[in-house]
Design an enzyme around this catalytic site. Sequence first.
Site, PDB file in Angstrom:
ATOM      1  N   SER A  81      30.641  39.314  10.246  1.00  0.00           N
ATOM      2  CA  SER A  81      30.768  40.616   9.578  1.00  0.00           C
ATOM      3  C   SER A  81      32.215  41.071   9.516  1.00  0.00           C
ATOM      4  CB  SER A  81      29.910  41.666  10.298  1.00  0.00           C
ATOM      5  OG  SER A  81      30.456  42.034  11.552  1.00  0.00           O
ATOM      6  N   GLU A  82      32.958  40.888  10.598  1.00  0.00           N
ATOM      7  CA  GLU A  82      34.341  41.341  10.630  1.00  0.00           C
ATOM      8  C   GLU A  82      35.204  40.586   9.608  1.00  0.00           C
ATOM      9  OE1 GLU A  82      35.773  43.847  12.042  1.00  0.00           O
ATOM     10  OE2 GLU A  82      33.996  44.510  13.130  1.00  0.00           O
ATOM     11  N   ILE A  83      34.989  39.277   9.500  1.00  0.00           N
ATOM     12  CA  ILE A  83      35.756  38.492   8.529  1.00  0.00           C
ATOM     13  C   ILE A  83      35.380  38.887   7.108  1.00  0.00           C
ATOM     14  CG2 ILE A  83      36.232  36.161   7.680  1.00  0.00           C
ATOM     15  CD1 ILE A  83      37.462  36.753  10.407  1.00  0.00           C
TER      16      ILE A  83
END
Length: 274
Positions: free
Chosen positions: A39-41
């Site tokens: 999700s962060e990427i």
Amino acid sequence: MMTKKQQAFVTTVLTFYKQHGRHELPWRQTHDPYAILVSEIMLQQTQVGRVIPKYEQFLKTFPTVESLATAPLRAVFTVWQGLGYNRRAKMLHACAQSIVRDYNGVWPSEYRTLTSLPGIGAYTASALLAFSYNTATPLIETNVRTVYLHHFFTTKEQVNDRELMPIIEATLDIKNPRDWYYALMDYGSYLKQTVGNKSKQSKQYSKQSVFKGSDRQIRGAIIRTLSNETKGVTIARLTAVNSELDSLRIQEQLSKLMTEGMVAKDGSKYSLPS
């Protein structure tokens, strides 16, 4: 100890989060560092609404770090299509391979180790610590930055992150940093919609470049074309399919993608790495 202004600020943020927080976001339903890293990427330079379906599709295709690590890069790029910035997908793939190869599939929980992994910088490492392990570590990203600028640097321009960090540290919820950062991010997203992008007051702010006609557009077109061609593509075919783009620039970006390991060549044909 927090000042009265800082205490009032914390109350404002938490009240907003209780009433309007995006509690249903899929990556907030897990503490799995692999899922959170995905999700962060994906969320880097991409809006939440576009990320949600791709996040769910990606984890359905690659449910574990092992499944991603052993997948061909071609398959990763294919699922990634529509998000752009394909280099992110390659770095995520490389990170998964490192976790499996170097750490036996067990995610490290130390900041220094995390930042040594492919594609994980200071913010992403801090986010993994906060959201996966509920570790109280200072972090800053665009929405967090917006909130602190709005409340503590109302009119000042060219504010350096170093000026924000002491206040971020002072107001950090040591017992539950996970929900505190979720609250800050949701409140920051709300502020952007209602009062504008306060991040423009930041010294770290940089305007995103126009996509149309950019190298990003050309690189994306190359990866998309190669994703749809399983037997390889000649340069003539590649330029014909993307005739609206400058052929010389296609060749230039193709060479760069090869250097970066994102495209392979066999004879006269180009393809995604197997």
